[in-house]
Design an enzyme around this catalytic site. Structure first.
Site, PDB file in Angstrom:
ATOM      1  N   ASP A   1      40.105  37.503  35.928  1.00  0.00           N
ATOM      2  CA  ASP A   1      41.176  37.824  34.980  1.00  0.00           C
ATOM      3  C   ASP A   1      42.536  37.661  35.666  1.00  0.00           C
ATOM      4  O   ASP A   1      42.636  37.700  36.899  1.00  0.00           O
ATOM      5  CB  ASP A   1      41.042  39.277  34.495  1.00  0.00           C
ATOM      6  CG  ASP A   1      39.756  39.497  33.726  1.00  0.00           C
ATOM      7  OD1 ASP A   1      39.190  38.515  33.215  1.00  0.00           O
ATOM      8  OD2 ASP A   1      39.330  40.668  33.650  1.00  0.00           O
TER       9      ASP A   1
HETATM   10  N1  URA Z   1      35.018  41.483  35.628  1.00  0.00           N
HETATM   11  C1  URA Z   1      36.194  41.709  35.008  1.00  0.00           C
HETATM   12  O1  URA Z   1      36.314  42.594  34.173  1.00  0.00           O
HETATM   13  N2  URA Z   1      37.249  40.935  35.369  1.00  0.00           N
HETATM   14  C2  URA Z   1      37.189  39.978  36.307  1.00  0.00           C
HETATM   15  O2  URA Z   1      38.187  39.325  36.590  1.00  0.00           O
HETATM   16  C3  URA Z   1      35.961  39.758  36.939  1.00  0.00           C
HETATM   17  C4  URA Z   1      34.880  40.522  36.586  1.00  0.00           C
END
Ligand code: URA
Length: 242
Positions: A105
């Site tokens: 993310d």
């Molecule tokens: N899980 C999440 O919620 N975000 C990420 O970036 C990776 C795994």
């Protein structure tokens, strides 16, 4: 360059698994300096010796493999008209063909592999291949008392999606009320850590990926910087894709 076992040298350049390469060698399909070699354990020097597999010269890898310590605020994409991408952390001359392996993310930190090896990228992110991913998270709110057991059983997300069994380790309940945890996943669903923690009553305030398969984030790598993977790291990645 140091001498290497023939089967390991050929397998690490993507010609098949160690077992398949062993069979090829024993079947007489490999030559070293023009002579057929049927011994998978024979040592050769990839820089000095001419190794051919079924008549084709074994070449060094031309693909590039990088470990990036992703900062917050950049997206895991190759291009975007509005937002800054992880590729913009590389000089323009280096970017051609590169792509992140999977996604973190925008606000997630830590280990992100970046390569122009599409086959390896595909293999590592295939849902069939359950490559482990380890995360460190800071969580606010409350985590129910049986949180680790619920992870181990396979959490059901709020939208009804069922997750594979995973591991949750509560590292510290801090004096500021935040809970520090480590999470190990064996799959990669969208926002998965955040949604699993939300299903237990918590909220992820900070998330960092520490490892992916055999690869661990290099502690010497500053946030926002990258380095080329070592040969050993690349070989280890290939070995989980067999
Ligand atoms: N899980 C999440 O919620 N975000 C990420 O970036 C990776 C795994």
């Amino acid at each position: 360059m140091a001498q290497e076992r023939l089967d390991k040298m050929i397998a690490s350049r993507g010609a098949g698994s160690r077992k398949e390469v062993g069979q090829m060698i024993r079947a007489g399909r490999v030559t070293v300096n023009g002579q057929t070699c049927r011994d998978p354990a024979k040592k050769a020097d990839p820089e000095q010796d001419t190794v051919c597999v079924m008549g084709t010269l074994l070449r060094d890898r031309k693909e590039r493999y990088f470990m990036l310590n992703k900062p917050a605020g950049v997206i895991s994409a190759t291009e975007d008209t509005v937002q800054k991408t992880v590729l913009e952390l590389f000089p323009a001359s280096e970017r051609t063909g590169l792509a992140p392996v999977g996604r973190l993310d925008k606000d997630t930190l830590g280990l992100l592999l970046v390569t122009d090896d599409g086959a390896l990228n595909h293999a590592l992110t295939s849902p069939r291949r359950h490559v482990d991913k380890r995360y460190r998270a800071l969580v606010s709110g409350t985590l129910c008392a049986d949180a680790a057991e619920r992870f181990a059983q396979g959490i059901e997300l709020r939208d009804g999606t069922k997750c594979l069994p995973a591991e949750l380790f509560i590292l510290e309940r801090r004096s500021d009320g935040l809970i520090e945890v480590e999470v190990v996943l064996h799959e990669g669903k969208y926002h998965q850590v955040k949604r699993m923690i939300a299903a237990l009553g918590g909220y992820v305030e900070r998330l960092e990926r520490l490892s992916m398969g055999p690869l661990t984030l290099d502690p010497a790598l500053e946030r926002g910087t990258y380095r080329a993977l070592t040969k050993e790291e690349i070989d280890a990645l290939f070995s989980v894709c067999r």
